[in-house]
Every structure is written in C-alpha cells, then in structure tokens.
Design a protein around this motif. Structure first.
Motif, PDB file in Angstrom:
ATOM      1  N   LEU A 235     -15.692 -22.110  41.939  1.00  0.00           N
ATOM      2  CA  LEU A 235     -14.845 -20.947  41.714  1.00  0.00           C
ATOM      3  C   LEU A 235     -14.276 -20.960  40.303  1.00  0.00           C
ATOM      4  O   LEU A 235     -14.002 -22.019  39.737  1.00  0.00           O
ATOM      5  N   ALA A 236     -14.078 -19.769  39.755  1.00  0.00           N
ATOM      6  CA  ALA A 236     -13.542 -19.632  38.396  1.00  0.00           C
ATOM      7  C   ALA A 236     -12.201 -18.907  38.446  1.00  0.00           C
ATOM      8  O   ALA A 236     -12.045 -17.927  39.186  1.00  0.00           O
ATOM      9  N   ILE A 237     -11.244 -19.378  37.652  1.00  0.00           N
ATOM     10  CA  ILE A 237      -9.923 -18.756  37.560  1.00  0.00           C
ATOM     11  C   ILE A 237      -9.798 -18.089  36.200  1.00  0.00           C
ATOM     12  O   ILE A 237     -10.086 -18.695  35.170  1.00  0.00           O
ATOM     13  N   ARG A 238      -9.372 -16.824  36.212  1.00  0.00           N
ATOM     14  CA  ARG A 238      -9.203 -16.097  34.951  1.00  0.00           C
ATOM     15  C   ARG A 238      -7.873 -15.356  34.960  1.00  0.00           C
ATOM     16  O   ARG A 238      -7.498 -14.738  35.968  1.00  0.00           O
ATOM     17  N   GLU A 239      -7.161 -15.418  33.832  1.00  0.00           N
ATOM     18  CA  GLU A 239      -5.996 -14.557  33.655  1.00  0.00           C
ATOM     19  C   GLU A 239      -6.478 -13.231  33.096  1.00  0.00           C
ATOM     20  O   GLU A 239      -7.253 -13.199  32.128  1.00  0.00           O
TER      21      GLU A 239
ATOM     22  N   LYS B  88       3.959  -4.226  33.594  1.00  0.00           N
ATOM     23  CA  LYS B  88       3.213  -5.141  32.727  1.00  0.00           C
ATOM     24  C   LYS B  88       3.265  -4.665  31.274  1.00  0.00           C
ATOM     25  O   LYS B  88       3.420  -5.469  30.346  1.00  0.00           O
ATOM     26  N   HIS B  89       3.149  -3.361  31.082  1.00  0.00           N
ATOM     27  CA  HIS B  89       3.216  -2.794  29.734  1.00  0.00           C
ATOM     28  C   HIS B  89       4.599  -3.024  29.120  1.00  0.00           C
ATOM     29  O   HIS B  89       4.714  -3.301  27.924  1.00  0.00           O
ATOM     30  N   GLN B  90       5.647  -2.923  29.948  1.00  0.00           N
ATOM     31  CA  GLN B  90       7.009  -3.080  29.450  1.00  0.00           C
ATOM     32  C   GLN B  90       7.391  -4.547  29.255  1.00  0.00           C
ATOM     33  O   GLN B  90       8.201  -4.871  28.385  1.00  0.00           O
ATOM     34  N   PHE B  91       6.805  -5.427  30.084  1.00  0.00           N
ATOM     35  CA  PHE B  91       7.133  -6.853  30.016  1.00  0.00           C
ATOM     36  C   PHE B  91       5.840  -7.683  29.976  1.00  0.00           C
ATOM     37  O   PHE B  91       5.537  -8.423  30.910  1.00  0.00           O
ATOM     38  N   PRO B  92       5.081  -7.557  28.899  1.00  0.00           N
ATOM     39  CA  PRO B  92       3.743  -8.191  28.845  1.00  0.00           C
ATOM     40  C   PRO B  92       3.768  -9.710  28.921  1.00  0.00           C
ATOM     41  O   PRO B  92       2.794 -10.315  29.372  1.00  0.00           O
ATOM     42  N   GLU B  93       4.860 -10.336  28.492  1.00  0.00           N
ATOM     43  CA  GLU B  93       4.928 -11.794  28.502  1.00  0.00           C
ATOM     44  C   GLU B  93       5.472 -12.340  29.822  1.00  0.00           C
ATOM     45  O   GLU B  93       5.399 -13.550  30.065  1.00  0.00           O
ATOM     46  N   ASN B  94       6.022 -11.474  30.657  1.00  0.00           N
ATOM     47  CA  ASN B  94       6.710 -11.923  31.865  1.00  0.00           C
ATOM     48  C   ASN B  94       5.963 -11.631  33.156  1.00  0.00           C
ATOM     49  O   ASN B  94       6.300 -12.196  34.206  1.00  0.00           O
ATOM     50  N   ILE B  95       4.983 -10.746  33.127  1.00  0.00           N
ATOM     51  CA  ILE B  95       4.213 -10.413  34.324  1.00  0.00           C
ATOM     52  C   ILE B  95       2.753 -10.749  34.046  1.00  0.00           C
ATOM     53  O   ILE B  95       2.136 -10.192  33.128  1.00  0.00           O
ATOM     54  N   ARG B  96       2.205 -11.677  34.842  1.00  0.00           N
ATOM     55  CA  ARG B  96       0.867 -12.194  34.563  1.00  0.00           C
ATOM     56  C   ARG B  96       0.024 -12.189  35.840  1.00  0.00           C
ATOM     57  O   ARG B  96       0.531 -12.488  36.930  1.00  0.00           O
ATOM     58  N   GLN B  97      -1.240 -11.863  35.689  1.00  0.00           N
ATOM     59  CA  GLN B  97      -2.158 -11.780  36.824  1.00  0.00           C
ATOM     60  C   GLN B  97      -3.270 -12.817  36.675  1.00  0.00           C
ATOM     61  O   GLN B  97      -3.945 -12.878  35.648  1.00  0.00           O
ATOM     62  N   PHE B  98      -3.438 -13.620  37.733  1.00  0.00           N
ATOM     63  CA  PHE B  98      -4.480 -14.639  37.763  1.00  0.00           C
ATOM     64  C   PHE B  98      -5.402 -14.363  38.951  1.00  0.00           C
ATOM     65  O   PHE B  98      -4.940 -14.279  40.095  1.00  0.00           O
ATOM     66  N   ASN B  99      -6.700 -14.213  38.683  1.00  0.00           N
ATOM     67  CA  ASN B  99      -7.682 -13.948  39.735  1.00  0.00           C
ATOM     68  C   ASN B  99      -8.651 -15.122  39.877  1.00  0.00           C
ATOM     69  O   ASN B  99      -8.926 -15.837  38.910  1.00  0.00           O
TER      70      ASN B  99
ATOM     71  N   ILE C 108      -2.719 -24.955  42.532  1.00  0.00           N
ATOM     72  CA  ILE C 108      -2.640 -26.258  41.878  1.00  0.00           C
ATOM     73  C   ILE C 108      -2.867 -26.090  40.369  1.00  0.00           C
ATOM     74  O   ILE C 108      -2.204 -26.741  39.551  1.00  0.00           O
ATOM     75  N   TYR C 109      -3.755 -25.194  39.999  1.00  0.00           N
ATOM     76  CA  TYR C 109      -3.964 -24.895  38.585  1.00  0.00           C
ATOM     77  C   TYR C 109      -2.704 -24.297  37.951  1.00  0.00           C
ATOM     78  O   TYR C 109      -2.285 -24.713  36.855  1.00  0.00           O
TER      79      TYR C 109
ATOM     80  N   TYR D 233     -12.586 -16.065  41.135  1.00  0.00           N
ATOM     81  CA  TYR D 233     -13.882 -15.424  41.321  1.00  0.00           C
ATOM     82  C   TYR D 233     -14.905 -16.409  41.879  1.00  0.00           C
ATOM     83  O   TYR D 233     -14.929 -17.581  41.492  1.00  0.00           O
ATOM     84  N   ASN D 234     -15.735 -15.889  42.759  1.00  0.00           N
ATOM     85  CA  ASN D 234     -16.881 -16.618  43.274  1.00  0.00           C
ATOM     86  C   ASN D 234     -18.129 -15.866  42.828  1.00  0.00           C
ATOM     87  O   ASN D 234     -18.424 -14.791  43.347  1.00  0.00           O
ATOM     88  N   LYS D 235     -18.793 -16.409  41.814  1.00  0.00           N
ATOM     89  CA  LYS D 235     -19.961 -15.736  41.239  1.00  0.00           C
ATOM     90  C   LYS D 235     -19.615 -14.314  40.801  1.00  0.00           C
ATOM     91  O   LYS D 235     -20.291 -13.340  41.164  1.00  0.00           O
ATOM     92  N   ASP D 236     -18.517 -14.182  40.080  1.00  0.00           N
ATOM     93  CA  ASP D 236     -18.032 -12.926  39.501  1.00  0.00           C
ATOM     94  C   ASP D 236     -17.492 -11.937  40.530  1.00  0.00           C
ATOM     95  O   ASP D 236     -17.153 -10.802  40.171  1.00  0.00           O
ATOM     96  N   LYS D 237     -17.380 -12.323  41.785  1.00  0.00           N
ATOM     97  CA  LYS D 237     -16.741 -11.472  42.792  1.00  0.00           C
ATOM     98  C   LYS D 237     -15.344 -12.014  43.067  1.00  0.00           C
ATOM     99  O   LYS D 237     -15.184 -13.195  43.374  1.00  0.00           O
ATOM    100  N   ILE D 238     -14.331 -11.156  42.979  1.00  0.00           N
ATOM    101  CA  ILE D 238     -12.972 -11.615  43.198  1.00  0.00           C
ATOM    102  C   ILE D 238     -12.785 -12.043  44.653  1.00  0.00           C
ATOM    103  O   ILE D 238     -13.224 -11.362  45.584  1.00  0.00           O
ATOM    104  N   VAL D 239     -12.123 -13.201  44.845  1.00  0.00           N
ATOM    105  CA  VAL D 239     -11.883 -13.715  46.197  1.00  0.00           C
ATOM    106  C   VAL D 239     -10.406 -13.986  46.452  1.00  0.00           C
ATOM    107  O   VAL D 239      -9.991 -14.163  47.604  1.00  0.00           O
ATOM    108  N   ALA D 240      -9.584 -14.010  45.383  1.00  0.00           N
ATOM    109  CA  ALA D 240      -8.155 -14.265  45.550  1.00  0.00           C
ATOM    110  C   ALA D 240      -7.437 -13.955  44.247  1.00  0.00           C
ATOM    111  O   ALA D 240      -8.060 -13.769  43.194  1.00  0.00           O
ATOM    112  N   GLY D 241      -6.108 -13.911  44.341  1.00  0.00           N
ATOM    113  CA  GLY D 241      -5.323 -13.692  43.133  1.00  0.00           C
ATOM    114  C   GLY D 241      -3.850 -13.958  43.371  1.00  0.00           C
ATOM    115  O   GLY D 241      -3.397 -14.075  44.518  1.00  0.00           O
ATOM    116  N   ALA D 242      -3.117 -14.049  42.281  1.00  0.00           N
ATOM    117  CA  ALA D 242      -1.665 -14.216  42.337  1.00  0.00           C
ATOM    118  C   ALA D 242      -1.049 -13.477  41.156  1.00  0.00           C
ATOM    119  O   ALA D 242      -1.544 -13.574  40.027  1.00  0.00           O
ATOM    120  N   THR D 243       0.025 -12.751  41.446  1.00  0.00           N
ATOM    121  CA  THR D 243       0.783 -12.055  40.416  1.00  0.00           C
ATOM    122  C   THR D 243       2.068 -12.831  40.188  1.00  0.00           C
ATOM    123  O   THR D 243       2.843 -13.043  41.122  1.00  0.00           O
TER     124      THR D 243
END
Length: 290
Positions: A136-140, A175-186, A228-229, A188-198
């Motif tokens: 699995l791959a994690i991307r912000e 996110k536009h108003q607070f770009p440094e304070n709101i972050r999205q981490f997804n 854990i990441y 992926y399993n072979k480029d298909k999203i399987v989970a995320g956290a805001t």
C-alpha cells in the motif's frame, strides 16, 4: 465560522480590558439559551495568555451579567480539552463549580502523548505489516473529492446513517483558508484509494477529524499502516495525537470496537465537559476572592 453562518444565530462575544481584547466566547443563541458555538467541535471562554485568574473571574462575571440583561437565562458551556491550550488554562472548570453548574455531558477523547509513548499493541503492528505486505502507498493530497466521494460519505451513510459534518465544498473552502492546518492523507492499493484520514493540525496537536477505510480495510491493514505512519513520522514532533471521541448518545455510550482500535496505538483517555449554567448565578463570582 463564516462558511456555515446560515445555520446559526451567531452571538459570539468579546471581552475587553480598557481597549485590550482579553477574552472571546464563540457562541450562538437559541431563544433564551446561549451555546458554546454549536458549529465548532471545541469551545469555551478563550483567554489571552496574559490574563490571570482574578481577571478571568471578572471577565466571566461581566459576560454572565450581560447575558442575563439580554434575556439569556441558560449558558451551555462546552469546555476546551486541556491538550489544546498553549498554557495551563482550566479557569472556567473552576468557575463552573462556583456557579453550581450542572455537568450534563462528558465526552472521552483518545489521545496519544507523543513525548511519553505507550507501546503499540500487537494487533496494530500486525495490521501495519499487512499494509506493508500488500504494498500500500500513502500520499498527502490537496484535494478531498476522492476520499469524500469514494470512501467517507458511503461509510458514514451505511454504518451510522449520517453525513460528514463538512460537505466537500466546505472542507475545500476551509483547506483554502487554512492550508497549513488541514491536511489529507490517502492510502492506495495499486492506485485505487482504500482509506484516508483528514487531519486538523494546531501548534501542539494533530487531530483526526475524519478516519475511514473501504470494506477490505481489516484485510489490507490500511488504517493501521496509515496511522502508524502519521504518528511515527508526520506528526512525531507534536505534543499530542488526538483520535477524537468514541462516544455516542451525547457521551453516555462508547463505541467499544472504535475505542479498542484507538487504544491499540497507545491512546489514553482525557475528557471534554459540557456545563449548564444559570446566568442569574453571576453574583456567586463576587464571593470568591477574600
């Protein structure tokens, strides 16, 4: 708060000492009741770091007197969890006691003290290893649409018959108003999203606003891998990692499975209190200092 101003009758208050702003109280009014703003997760009387207890007593007394004079009979006070204060600040907890306030709700937050870590459970480590094994791959990412539309909305609807507190347009605006304070981490399993956290990030705390995975999350270990990441790498410099509440029914019940999962990362409990205060008790604050 402006993005949802149409939902509330805003009645936020500012407290000044001469010309200096020393406190503010984000709030909305419903009839003869004033609420710590119902559009905010956390609330209470927000104080300047320069203000001391004696001045805080005076500020809260003035606030209650003003509300009473305006026909507000009940103040519903939502406390700020202690981890979000930059300096020790539990003055209003004490003043609620003096005012004979009614504790009508208490939520539990699962929090990791990142400076005093508790060992992660074997279950969470095994999930992490499954995520690694599946590659699995994690991307912000800067956009929320994939996570909202493919994971979050459907999960909340099927499990809780609910919707995200923020719709896609609102979270994008924030996110536009607070770009440094709101972050999205997804994840992926072979480029298909399987989970995320805001994550909502403050100076001391990384707070999980939304956590969700697809139907295969347990088999893939995607949420264990992701958190854990986040805990060990992205936010290791913070003081606290806050998973938020596991409560239902206004604090009277706890989702046991959700709590078990959070505590597996080493999270432990702090509380957020909600008080009902009768504004005509403001005179009780005059009797504190001797």
């Amino acid at each position: 708060m402006e993005y949802h101003q149409d939902r509330f009758d805003d009645y936020s208050l500012l407290v000044y000492k001469k010309d200096e702003l020393v406190a503010l109280f984000p709030a909305n009014r419903v009839g003869d009741r004033l609420y710590s703003h119902q559009g905010l997760t956390y609330g209470g009387l927000i104080l300047s770091t320069a203000i001391k207890l004696e001045e805080t007593i005076a500020a809260f007394s003035i606030l209650l007197k003003f509300l009473f004079s305006q026909g507000v009979n009940i103040l519903l006070l939502k406390q700020m969890p202690s981890i979000y204060n930059r300096v020790p600040s539990e003055e209003t907890q004490y003043l609620s006691f003096i005012l004979r306030a009614e504790l009508y709700r208490r939520d539990v937050l699962s929090v990791i003290d990142l400076k005093e870590r508790i060992k992660i459970s074997n279950n969470r480590v095994e999930g992490y290893k499954r995520g690694k094994k599946h590659g699995l791959a994690i991307r912000e990412v800067d956009r929320f649409d994939t996570f909202w539309n493919e994971i979050l909305i459907e999960n909340l609807k099927s499990k809780h018959q609910a919707k995200p507190v923020h719709n896609l347009e609102e979270i994008t605006l924030l996110k536009h108003q607070f770009p440094e304070n709101i972050r999205q981490f997804n994840v992926y399993n072979k480029d298909k999203i399987v989970a995320g956290a805001t994550i909502f990030e403050t100076k001391n705390v990384a707070h999980c606003q939304y956590i969700s995975g697809n139907k295969e999350k347990n088999q893939l270990g995607c949420l264990d891998l992701l958190h854990i990441y986040l805990i060990d790498t992205v936010f290791k410099h913070k003081k606290f990692f806050d998973f938020g509440v596991s409560n239902e029914n206004s604090g009277r019940n706890i989702n046991q499975g959700l709590l078990f999962w959070k505590e597996g990362f080493g999270a432990r409990t702090i509380t957020q209190d909600f008080y009902k205060i009768e504004t005509n008790n403001y005179h009780l604050l005059d009797e504190i200092l001797i």
